[in-house]
Design a protein around this motif. Structure first.
Motif, PDB file in Angstrom:
ATOM      1  N   UNK A 190       0.838  -1.070  -0.141  1.00 28.05           N
ATOM      2  CA  UNK A 190      -0.116  -0.075   0.082  1.00 28.05           C
ATOM      3  C   UNK A 190       0.956   1.164   0.015  1.00 28.05           C
ATOM      4  N   UNK A 191       0.703   1.881  -1.193  1.00 30.77           N
ATOM      5  CA  UNK A 191       1.558   3.314  -1.135  1.00 30.77           C
ATOM      6  C   UNK A 191       0.447   4.332  -0.980  1.00 30.77           C
ATOM      7  N   UNK A 192       0.446   4.771   0.059  1.00 34.96           N
ATOM      8  CA  UNK A 192      -0.439   6.022   0.445  1.00 34.96           C
ATOM      9  C   UNK A 192      -0.603   7.158  -0.522  1.00 34.96           C
ATOM     10  N   UNK A 193       1.172   7.641  -0.931  1.00 38.66           N
ATOM     11  CA  UNK A 193       1.203   8.768  -1.832  1.00 38.66           C
ATOM     12  C   UNK A 193       0.468   8.275  -3.223  1.00 38.66           C
ATOM     13  N   UNK A 194       0.676   7.426  -3.682  1.00 40.18           N
ATOM     14  CA  UNK A 194       0.272   6.710  -5.085  1.00 40.18           C
ATOM     15  C   UNK A 194      -1.323   6.843  -4.933  1.00 40.18           C
ATOM     16  N   UNK A 195      -1.807   6.456  -3.764  1.00 36.57           N
ATOM     17  CA  UNK A 195      -3.317   6.289  -3.727  1.00 36.57           C
ATOM     18  C   UNK A 195      -3.718   7.682  -3.720  1.00 36.57           C
ATOM     19  N   UNK A 196      -3.305   8.783  -2.959  1.00 38.84           N
ATOM     20  CA  UNK A 196      -3.457  10.068  -2.851  1.00 38.84           C
ATOM     21  C   UNK A 196      -3.692  10.696  -4.363  1.00 38.84           C
ATOM     22  N   UNK A 197      -2.589  10.418  -5.000  1.00 45.59           N
ATOM     23  CA  UNK A 197      -2.501  10.857  -6.232  1.00 45.59           C
ATOM     24  C   UNK A 197      -3.609  10.253  -7.511  1.00 45.59           C
ATOM     25  N   UNK A 198      -3.432   8.938  -7.450  1.00 47.95           N
ATOM     26  CA  UNK A 198      -4.563   8.242  -8.279  1.00 47.95           C
ATOM     27  C   UNK A 198      -6.073   8.455  -8.283  1.00 47.95           C
ATOM     28  N   UNK A 199      -6.422   8.886  -6.767  1.00 47.05           N
ATOM     29  CA  UNK A 199      -7.737   9.113  -6.466  1.00 47.05           C
ATOM     30  C   UNK A 199      -7.903  10.593  -6.222  1.00 47.05           C
ATOM     31  N   UNK A 200      -6.930  11.466  -6.378  1.00 48.48           N
ATOM     32  CA  UNK A 200      -7.269  12.833  -5.995  1.00 48.48           C
ATOM     33  C   UNK A 200      -7.797  13.033  -4.909  1.00 48.48           C
ATOM     34  N   UNK A 201      -7.421  12.398  -3.713  1.00 50.10           N
ATOM     35  CA  UNK A 201      -8.141  12.557  -2.368  1.00 50.10           C
ATOM     36  C   UNK A 201      -7.248  12.266  -1.361  1.00 50.10           C
ATOM     37  N   UNK A 202      -6.978  13.347  -0.322  1.00 53.28           N
ATOM     38  CA  UNK A 202      -6.097  13.291   0.749  1.00 53.28           C
ATOM     39  C   UNK A 202      -6.759  13.406   2.083  1.00 53.28           C
ATOM     40  N   UNK A 203      -8.040  13.295   1.943  1.00 54.42           N
ATOM     41  CA  UNK A 203      -9.048  13.299   3.227  1.00 54.42           C
ATOM     42  C   UNK A 203      -8.848  12.007   3.832  1.00 54.42           C
ATOM     43  N   UNK A 204      -8.982  12.264   5.408  1.00 48.30           N
ATOM     44  CA  UNK A 204      -8.609  11.225   6.358  1.00 48.30           C
ATOM     45  C   UNK A 204      -9.979  10.013   5.958  1.00 48.30           C
ATOM     46  N   UNK A 205     -10.909  10.588   5.466  1.00 52.04           N
ATOM     47  CA  UNK A 205     -12.123   9.527   5.168  1.00 52.04           C
ATOM     48  C   UNK A 205     -11.790   8.740   4.327  1.00 52.04           C
ATOM     49  N   UNK A 206     -11.217   9.320   3.231  1.00 54.79           N
ATOM     50  CA  UNK A 206     -10.569   8.310   1.998  1.00 54.79           C
ATOM     51  C   UNK A 206      -9.645   7.441   2.572  1.00 54.79           C
ATOM     52  N   UNK A 207      -8.715   7.785   3.419  1.00 55.50           N
ATOM     53  CA  UNK A 207      -7.521   6.612   3.812  1.00 55.50           C
ATOM     54  C   UNK A 207      -8.322   5.773   4.746  1.00 55.50           C
ATOM     55  N   UNK A 208      -9.233   6.153   5.372  1.00 54.02           N
ATOM     56  CA  UNK A 208      -9.875   5.227   6.389  1.00 54.02           C
ATOM     57  C   UNK A 208     -10.772   4.059   5.608  1.00 54.02           C
ATOM     58  N   UNK A 209     -11.401   4.394   4.603  1.00 52.42           N
ATOM     59  CA  UNK A 209     -12.127   3.787   3.622  1.00 52.42           C
ATOM     60  C   UNK A 209     -11.227   2.645   2.881  1.00 52.42           C
ATOM     61  N   UNK A 210      -9.897   3.107   2.718  1.00 55.51           N
ATOM     62  CA  UNK A 210      -8.936   2.170   2.163  1.00 55.51           C
ATOM     63  C   UNK A 210      -8.527   1.082   3.100  1.00 55.51           C
ATOM     64  N   UNK A 211      -8.259   1.175   4.424  1.00 52.36           N
ATOM     65  CA  UNK A 211      -8.217   0.305   5.322  1.00 52.36           C
ATOM     66  C   UNK A 211      -9.212  -0.497   5.372  1.00 52.36           C
ATOM     67  N   UNK A 212     -10.331   0.103   5.611  1.00 52.38           N
ATOM     68  CA  UNK A 212     -11.741  -0.724   5.878  1.00 52.38           C
ATOM     69  C   UNK A 212     -11.940  -1.602   4.464  1.00 52.38           C
ATOM     70  N   UNK A 213     -11.657  -1.499   3.343  1.00 47.39           N
ATOM     71  CA  UNK A 213     -11.651  -2.074   2.144  1.00 47.39           C
ATOM     72  C   UNK A 213     -10.593  -3.187   2.341  1.00 47.39           C
ATOM     73  N   UNK A 214      -9.458  -3.141   2.764  1.00 47.62           N
ATOM     74  CA  UNK A 214      -8.417  -4.141   2.824  1.00 47.62           C
ATOM     75  C   UNK A 214      -8.957  -5.097   3.722  1.00 47.62           C
ATOM     76  N   UNK A 215      -9.554  -4.698   5.057  1.00 48.60           N
ATOM     77  CA  UNK A 215      -9.760  -5.814   5.993  1.00 48.60           C
ATOM     78  C   UNK A 215     -11.174  -6.446   5.649  1.00 48.60           C
ATOM     79  N   UNK A 216     -11.931  -5.749   4.834  1.00 50.34           N
ATOM     80  CA  UNK A 216     -13.445  -6.541   4.614  1.00 50.34           C
ATOM     81  C   UNK A 216     -13.120  -7.564   3.559  1.00 50.34           C
ATOM     82  N   UNK A 217     -12.066  -7.278   2.700  1.00 47.26           N
ATOM     83  CA  UNK A 217     -11.673  -8.152   1.611  1.00 47.26           C
ATOM     84  C   UNK A 217     -10.620  -9.160   1.939  1.00 47.26           C
TER      85      UNK A 217
END
Length: 288
Positions: A190-217
């Motif tokens: 998980x490259x957080x900088x890459x995710x910030x760039x690809x999805x053009x989102x640097x909100x804490x809610x965005x990164x929380x959803x990334x962790x939630x998605x990882x755990x749910x899958x």
């Protein structure tokens, strides 16, 4: 959980009971620039507890050097990972390039394993003119072939397709999760900088959803076995890495999220000042 992850590998990585921090490659401030002395300097002087071997322009490490690293870290609380060569492309149009990609990933894994390492991050592919579905099938086939060879040789290591920044590169969050679901002994890097760039989102809610998605899958196992890259990033056509404090990356918020989710594994600083941001993150996290 949607995946029956190979228990042998989960036990192998589950020795990690916290978040470790280290630089991508030999620290800039290391008096000696070879990898062995870079690791010694990282551990003994910087008081960091990890380092990523940078095979980004080729796997040139000799077995003797790898064995020396393994001997040095064997009684230390220290983690070795690696970044495989940038030249890997499992959607290469030429057969020679595709076979070389498999070879580079295999050699990266073998040298890292001989060094006592646990995890291999790599950039999976470019889309070129193919559909994401076509590229996924080709990448899955090649990665599975490399994994089978490693298993046959009893090389116990986790292979990590990385989340990528540019939209013409294979590696969105769903693609790396699906590879992990489809292939044994694969988990995301998980490259957080890459995710910030690809999805053009640097909100804490965005990164929380990334962790939630990882755990749910992928289940609790992924949060216990994280391989993370962290840096700032420039919002230009190349997505150039930046120093954390000179970027808009909410790195403190992300570290608080990792603490909240009780994540374990390793965070590698890929900032231009690799060791400074690694130390900065480690010091901040330990105060949470």
């Amino acid at each position: 959980m949607n995946k029956n992850i190979n228990i042998k590998f989960i036990r192998f990585v589950s020795m990690v009971e916290k978040l470790y921090f280290g630089p991508a490659g030999v620290p800039l401030s290391s008096p000696k620039k070879d990898i062995y002395n870079g690791i010694k300097y990282t551990y003994e002087e910087l008081k960091l507890n990890g380092l990523e071997l940078e095979f980004t322009y080729g796997v040139r490490m000799k077995d003797e050097a790898a064995n020396n690293i393994k001997e040095y870290i064997k009684d230390k609380d220290f983690i070795i990972t690696c970044h495989a060569p940038y030249f890997i492309n499992f959607n290469a149009q030429e057969k020679t390039k595709l076979e070389n990609s498999k070879k580079m990933l295999y050699e990266s894994a073998k040298k890292t394993y001989l060094s006592g390492g646990i995890s291999v991050a790599f950039h999976p592919a470019w889309y070129h003119k193919n559909s994401p579905e076509e590229v996924y099938k080709k990448a899955r086939e090649s990665i599975r072939e490399v994994i089978n060879k490693l298993i046959d040789e009893n090389i116990n290591i986790v292979i990590r397709p990385e989340t990528m920044e540019l939209k013409n590169k294979f590696g969105d969050i769903d693609e790396v999760i699906n590879l992990s679901l489809d292939i044994d002994n694969v988990l995301p890097a998980i490259d957080f900088a890459h995710l910030r760039y690809r999805y053009n989102d640097n909100s804490i809610e965005f990164f929380r959803k990334i962790l939630e998605k990882l755990e749910s899958n992928l289940g609790r196992e992924i949060l216990d076995n994280m391989h993370i890259h962290m840096s700032g990033i420039t919002l230009d056509s190349k997505g150039t890495h930046k120093i954390l404090e000179e970027s808009d990356m909410p790195w403190r918020d992300i570290l608080r999220l990792l603490k909240e989710f009780n994540c374990k594994g390793i965070i590698i600083s890929e900032s231009p000042n690799v060791e400074e941001d690694a130390v900065r993150m480690k010091n901040y996290f330990e105060k949470l």
